[in-house]
Design a protein around this motif. Structure first.
Motif, PDB file in Angstrom:
ATOM      1  N   ARG A 146       7.931 -20.349 -14.006  1.00  0.00           N
ATOM      2  CA  ARG A 146       8.459 -20.106 -15.544  1.00  0.00           C
ATOM      3  C   ARG A 146       8.743 -18.534 -15.691  1.00  0.00           C
ATOM      4  O   ARG A 146       9.192 -18.258 -16.859  1.00  0.00           O
ATOM      5  CB  ARG A 146       7.517 -20.411 -16.402  1.00  0.00           C
ATOM      6  CG  ARG A 146       7.231 -22.071 -16.528  1.00  0.00           C
ATOM      7  CD  ARG A 146       6.085 -22.369 -17.373  1.00  0.00           C
ATOM      8  NE  ARG A 146       4.939 -21.939 -17.006  1.00  0.00           N
ATOM      9  CZ  ARG A 146       3.751 -21.927 -17.894  1.00  0.00           C
ATOM     10  NH1 ARG A 146       3.634 -22.248 -18.705  1.00  0.00           N
ATOM     11  NH2 ARG A 146       2.552 -21.047 -17.316  1.00  0.00           N
ATOM     12  N   PRO A 185       8.471 -12.913 -19.745  1.00  0.00           N
ATOM     13  CA  PRO A 185       8.060 -13.752 -20.580  1.00  0.00           C
ATOM     14  C   PRO A 185       6.369 -13.962 -20.612  1.00  0.00           C
ATOM     15  O   PRO A 185       5.829 -13.790 -19.680  1.00  0.00           O
ATOM     16  CB  PRO A 185       8.694 -14.925 -20.224  1.00  0.00           C
ATOM     17  CG  PRO A 185       8.613 -15.071 -18.667  1.00  0.00           C
ATOM     18  CD  PRO A 185       8.870 -13.570 -18.383  1.00  0.00           C
ATOM     19  N   ASP A 436      21.032 -11.996 -27.761  1.00  0.00           N
ATOM     20  CA  ASP A 436      19.862 -12.850 -27.471  1.00  0.00           C
ATOM     21  C   ASP A 436      20.552 -14.346 -27.795  1.00  0.00           C
ATOM     22  O   ASP A 436      20.066 -15.113 -26.934  1.00  0.00           O
ATOM     23  CB  ASP A 436      18.874 -12.487 -28.591  1.00  0.00           C
ATOM     24  CG  ASP A 436      18.325 -11.050 -27.986  1.00  0.00           C
ATOM     25  OD1 ASP A 436      18.357 -10.788 -26.887  1.00  0.00           O
ATOM     26  OD2 ASP A 436      17.421 -10.479 -29.179  1.00  0.00           O
ATOM     27  N   ALA A 437      21.229 -14.497 -28.844  1.00  0.00           N
ATOM     28  CA  ALA A 437      21.778 -15.887 -29.219  1.00  0.00           C
ATOM     29  C   ALA A 437      22.519 -16.468 -27.976  1.00  0.00           C
ATOM     30  O   ALA A 437      22.496 -17.636 -27.648  1.00  0.00           O
ATOM     31  CB  ALA A 437      22.549 -15.643 -30.420  1.00  0.00           C
ATOM     32  N   ARG A 439      22.322 -15.623 -24.805  1.00  0.00           N
ATOM     33  CA  ARG A 439      21.439 -15.967 -23.730  1.00  0.00           C
ATOM     34  C   ARG A 439      20.629 -17.320 -23.924  1.00  0.00           C
ATOM     35  O   ARG A 439      20.364 -17.959 -22.976  1.00  0.00           O
ATOM     36  CB  ARG A 439      20.205 -14.789 -23.569  1.00  0.00           C
ATOM     37  CG  ARG A 439      20.673 -13.414 -22.855  1.00  0.00           C
ATOM     38  CD  ARG A 439      19.606 -12.806 -22.015  1.00  0.00           C
ATOM     39  NE  ARG A 439      20.189 -11.794 -21.337  1.00  0.00           N
ATOM     40  CZ  ARG A 439      19.962 -10.462 -21.973  1.00  0.00           C
ATOM     41  NH1 ARG A 439      19.242 -10.360 -23.054  1.00  0.00           N
ATOM     42  NH2 ARG A 439      20.254  -9.322 -21.266  1.00  0.00           N
ATOM     43  N   ARG A 440      20.231 -17.340 -25.143  1.00  0.00           N
ATOM     44  CA  ARG A 440      19.493 -18.750 -25.640  1.00  0.00           C
ATOM     45  C   ARG A 440      20.497 -20.015 -25.159  1.00  0.00           C
ATOM     46  O   ARG A 440      20.092 -20.814 -24.681  1.00  0.00           O
ATOM     47  CB  ARG A 440      19.138 -18.550 -26.866  1.00  0.00           C
ATOM     48  CG  ARG A 440      17.446 -18.757 -27.032  1.00  0.00           C
ATOM     49  CD  ARG A 440      17.002 -18.754 -28.385  1.00  0.00           C
ATOM     50  NE  ARG A 440      17.721 -18.327 -29.557  1.00  0.00           N
ATOM     51  CZ  ARG A 440      17.845 -17.304 -29.884  1.00  0.00           C
ATOM     52  NH1 ARG A 440      17.130 -16.251 -29.354  1.00  0.00           N
ATOM     53  NH2 ARG A 440      18.749 -16.545 -31.077  1.00  0.00           N
ATOM     54  N   ALA A 441      21.524 -19.608 -25.648  1.00  0.00           N
ATOM     55  CA  ALA A 441      22.490 -20.644 -25.420  1.00  0.00           C
ATOM     56  C   ALA A 441      22.699 -21.238 -23.918  1.00  0.00           C
ATOM     57  O   ALA A 441      22.964 -22.457 -23.516  1.00  0.00           O
ATOM     58  CB  ALA A 441      24.023 -20.394 -26.077  1.00  0.00           C
ATOM     59  N   GLN A 443      20.579 -20.531 -21.686  1.00  0.00           N
ATOM     60  CA  GLN A 443      19.503 -21.085 -21.205  1.00  0.00           C
ATOM     61  C   GLN A 443      19.317 -22.505 -21.527  1.00  0.00           C
ATOM     62  O   GLN A 443      18.758 -23.393 -20.734  1.00  0.00           O
ATOM     63  CB  GLN A 443      18.273 -20.378 -21.528  1.00  0.00           C
ATOM     64  CG  GLN A 443      17.866 -18.926 -20.642  1.00  0.00           C
ATOM     65  CD  GLN A 443      17.099 -17.922 -21.381  1.00  0.00           C
ATOM     66  OE1 GLN A 443      16.281 -18.269 -22.696  1.00  0.00           O
ATOM     67  NE2 GLN A 443      16.579 -16.906 -20.888  1.00  0.00           N
ATOM     68  N   LEU A 444      19.798 -22.862 -22.643  1.00  0.00           N
ATOM     69  CA  LEU A 444      19.541 -24.201 -23.124  1.00  0.00           C
ATOM     70  C   LEU A 444      20.659 -25.078 -22.570  1.00  0.00           C
ATOM     71  O   LEU A 444      20.782 -26.321 -22.980  1.00  0.00           O
ATOM     72  CB  LEU A 444      19.621 -24.098 -24.776  1.00  0.00           C
ATOM     73  CG  LEU A 444      18.389 -23.570 -25.642  1.00  0.00           C
ATOM     74  CD1 LEU A 444      18.643 -23.553 -26.855  1.00  0.00           C
ATOM     75  CD2 LEU A 444      17.043 -24.384 -25.114  1.00  0.00           C
ATOM     76  N   ASP A 449      28.548 -22.202 -26.787  1.00  0.00           N
ATOM     77  CA  ASP A 449      27.788 -21.526 -28.075  1.00  0.00           C
ATOM     78  C   ASP A 449      27.732 -20.264 -27.593  1.00  0.00           C
ATOM     79  O   ASP A 449      27.561 -19.508 -28.597  1.00  0.00           O
ATOM     80  CB  ASP A 449      26.599 -22.415 -28.324  1.00  0.00           C
ATOM     81  CG  ASP A 449      26.831 -23.740 -28.475  1.00  0.00           C
ATOM     82  OD1 ASP A 449      27.939 -24.216 -28.841  1.00  0.00           O
ATOM     83  OD2 ASP A 449      25.806 -24.505 -28.956  1.00  0.00           O
ATOM     84  N   ALA A 450      27.849 -19.613 -26.424  1.00  0.00           N
ATOM     85  CA  ALA A 450      27.601 -18.289 -26.064  1.00  0.00           C
ATOM     86  C   ALA A 450      28.773 -17.452 -26.424  1.00  0.00           C
ATOM     87  O   ALA A 450      28.873 -16.119 -26.496  1.00  0.00           O
ATOM     88  CB  ALA A 450      27.340 -18.251 -24.786  1.00  0.00           C
TER      89      ALA A 450
END
Ligand SMILES: [Zn+2]
Length: 691
Positions: A146, A185, A436-437, A439-441, A443-444, A449-450
């Motif tokens: 992780r 992380p 950040d938004a 990157r999250r998109a 990763q998810l 959405d990125a």
């Protein structure tokens, strides 16, 4: 007349043997803020090891890191030089100049046994800090999956590695241990995760502290005379000034680090409150063990302070080029001069640290005449210090290509006319919400959405290399390989010395390479560029091998991985893949050797354990096969491993109880709606019926 003569003779007689110098243990704590440690006043910290160390030695209340980045800060610690003088200005794209003298070299030359155990890929020996170390253990790709894509290992693993070699270290020795846990992380292990449910950063520090305790206890038992020096490399923003991690700013949140020294002649429980720096660590260690000073160091020995003197502290420089190299903003420089800290930015700042340690009141906003005069004075001193920065960056340490990169990013020109332009990181940090938004998109698994946030960000901040790298990832994940290739080509043109940009470009071409000869050739060329910059880049070899495998060329895949081995890569994933390829070509001896090597590097590598299980099964060593499968299952709970284990026990070993346990495990690991679930249930019912 007789007695004085005897006395004179006694005084003139040299000792029979030169005294053995004391050993030195240097521990660097990555990403560790001083103010999150008990002895630095953190009431809710659980750091008994560091607290006890401070009680037994000298604690430096205001120790300053010269850069908020792991590799530049460590290079300063080992060279005694500020980053502009050792030349490592960022984690990626820089390698230490072989001409810069290092602490470990000096100690090795004086007869010390030297050994290093590092916990993150950023301190891989290729970065240049391994010089002078006889042992440099950078086997870091064994950690929690992780965390950082296997690019780090936990403090427990690093301390285990060091303890396993401790007996072989002949005193005097110089032992460097680098612990990385508090870095993002934050994935603290139990029981620390439960003890600090809302403070995972502090939980990581508590875990690291306990592991440090294990190491120091073993050293105490060994009975050697030694100094222990513990230093943070930089801190962590934790949201202060809008920064979660580190690298963008040079505020105290990331620049103030713990520094504790214990050992012979260090008075217990003492504290120094004046400014000191990581650049002082190497000169201090050499002075403590009575070796001559470092050549060309900017730092000074702290031994006079340890002996009780209180000289006027010098000024301490700080810098970060990260805002410039990663985001295309203005770089930052700062100078701590006594109570004041001046930050050279497009909008400069001045703080009085004793009354404002969190730097919340910029004395230049609004500008008062006294503050302006003080700022001008410190700015003048900083300019004088850094005047030759352009020369050093351009001529001595940086290749022609690198210089072009820096100038494309506005750095070299900014260095000659400090901070003339570019986005002020204070403004830039507000743009990072979009990054950040995005990157999250990605990763998810929602790469589409990125796109919008990245478009918005790049319109305001076209030089943002990080945003372009994420854009490429999003395009690739969305199946737009050609767009990703175009994006990564741009990045590689801006940052040609960054191995990551070539690695990413290779991956984008590889996505098309199965049926496209031109893309296949380009992917190979891109991976070669990455390897030229990072000759021991294990992920590059692995993806390069996968590229050949995708073209149904297992022999080329194998040759690529053998090349990794020849380049000095010692990596459990590379060895495991080699084992699998050897098994496919029926080279059981080669496969066994490769799997065994993988397990030497990472005893819990499930695929290697499974491989050895298959080899044992092939030789009809069923008990051996079952033992390997059981270990593999313990390392990675997969239904497929449990089923195979159950089948071997049932059909080859006639061990019905053992088979039942394995199939029960398999059922527990199988989702209820999986087509295999009813079959497993029937099998278990059968096993229960007939004993
Ligand atoms: Zn670090």
């Amino acid at each position: 007349m007789f007695a004085p003569l005897l006395l004179a003779v006694a005084l003139a007689t040299p000792p029979a043997e030169p005294p053995v110098r004391p050993s030195v243990i240097l521990v660097t704590l990555d990403t560790t803020r001083a103010d999150h440690i008990g002895c630095y006043g953190a009431a809710r910290a659980a750091t008994p090891t560091l607290d006890a160390l401070a009680r037994g030695g000298m604690r430096f209340e205001h120790a300053l890191s010269p850069a908020p980045l792991t590799l530049p800060a460590h290079a300063s610690l080992f060279s005694g030089r500020v980053p502009r003088r050792h030349g490592v200005r960022d984690n990626a794209g820089f390698r230490l100049d072989p001409e810069v003298p290092l602490l470990a070299e000096r100690l090795a030359a004086a007869g010390y046994t030297t050994a290093a155990f590092v916990s993150a890929a950023v301190l891989d020996r290729d970065a240049g800090l391994s010089r002078g170390f006889a042992i440099y253990d950078d086997n870091v790709r064994v950690g929690d999956p992780r965390a950082f894509d296997y690019q780090e290992r936990a403090a427990s693993q690093t301390v285990d590695a060091a303890l396993s070699r401790l007996d072989a270290l002949k005193p005097p020795y110089f032992l460097w241990i680098h612990l990385y846990d508090p870095h993002l992380p934050y994935v603290p292990p139990e029981p620390y995760a439960s003890r600090f449910p809302d403070r995972p950063y502090d939980a990581e520090i508590a875990f690291m502290d306990a592991q440090l305790g294990r190491l120091l206890n073993a050293l105490k038992r060994s009975g050697t005379t030694h100094y222990v020096v513990v230093a943070g490399d930089h801190g962590e923003g934790l949201g202060e000034h809008g920064e979660a991690g580190h690298g963008v700013f040079v505020y105290q949140a990331t620049q103030r680090v713990p520094l504790i020294v214990t050992g012979p002649g260090v008075a217990p429980g003492t504290t120094v409150t004046s400014n000191v720096g990581l650049v002082d660590v190497a000169p201090t260690i050499l002075d403590l063990v009575k070796l001559a000073a470092m050549d060309g160091a900017d730092g000074r020995s702290l031994v006079p302070l340890i002996r009780g003197a209180r000289p006027t502290p010098p000024d301490y420089e700080m810098e970060t080029l990260y805002p410039s190299l990663a985001y295309g903003w203005a770089p930052l420089r700062a100078l701590c001069a006594g109570a004041y800290k001046y930050i050279a930015a497009p909008r400069p700042e001045l703080y009085e640290l004793p009354t404002d340690p969190r730097e919340t009141r910029d004395l230049l906003q609004p500008k008062a005449p006294r503050a302006a005069a003080r700022a001008a004075e410190i700015a003048g001193a900083l300019d004088k210090l850094t005047r030759d920065d352009t020369r050093i960056v351009a001529a001595d340490n940086v290749s022609h290509e690198r210089r072009e990169t820096l100038s494309a990013l506005g750095y070299v020109s900014a260095a000659s006319a400090p901070q003339a332009g570019g986005i002020d990181p204070k403004d830039g940090v507000k743009l990072l919400a979009d990054l950040d938004a995005a990157r999250r998109a990605v990763q998810l698994g929602d790469p589409k959405d990125a796109m919008e946030p990245l478009k918005r960000l790049l319109a305001k901040n076209p030089g943002n290399v990080s945003a372009r790298l994420v854009l490429g990832q999003a395009q690739l994940a969305a199946g737009r390989a050609d767009d990703a290739i175009a994006t990564y080509r741009e990045v590689a043109a801006i940052a040609p010395n960054n191995a990551l940009s070539w690695f990413d470009l290779g991956n984008a071409y590889a996505a098309k390479a199965a049926n496209d000869d031109a893309a296949f050739a380009e992917a190979g060329r891109s991976y070669e560029r990455a390897l030229a910059l990072q000759p021991r880049g294990a992920p590059t070899y692995l993806n390069f091998a996968a590229l050949h495998a995708s073209r149904r060329d297992p022999e080329k895949a194998r040759q690529t991985l053998l090349r990794a081995r020849q380049a000095g890569v010692a990596d459990p994933a590379v060895e495991t893949e080699l084992g699998v390829l050897d098994m496919a070509r029926k080279d059981t001896a080669g496969a066994r050797a490769a799997f065994t090597r993988a397990l030497d590097l990472d005893p819990r590598r499930a695929e290697a354990l499974e491989g050895l299980g298959r080899l044992a099964y092939g030789e009809k060593d069923f008990a051996g096969a079952a033992a390997y499968y059981a270990r593999a299952l313990d390392a990675r709970p997969l239904a497929s491993l449990a089923k195979t284990l159950g089948a071997i026990r049932l059909y080859e070993m006639n061990d019905r109880a053992g088979a039942r346990a394995a199939f029960e495990r398999a059922l527990a690991l199988t989702p209820a709606d999986d087509p295999d679930a009813p079959e497993l249930r029937d099998l278990l019912a059968d096993l229960q019926r007939s004993p």
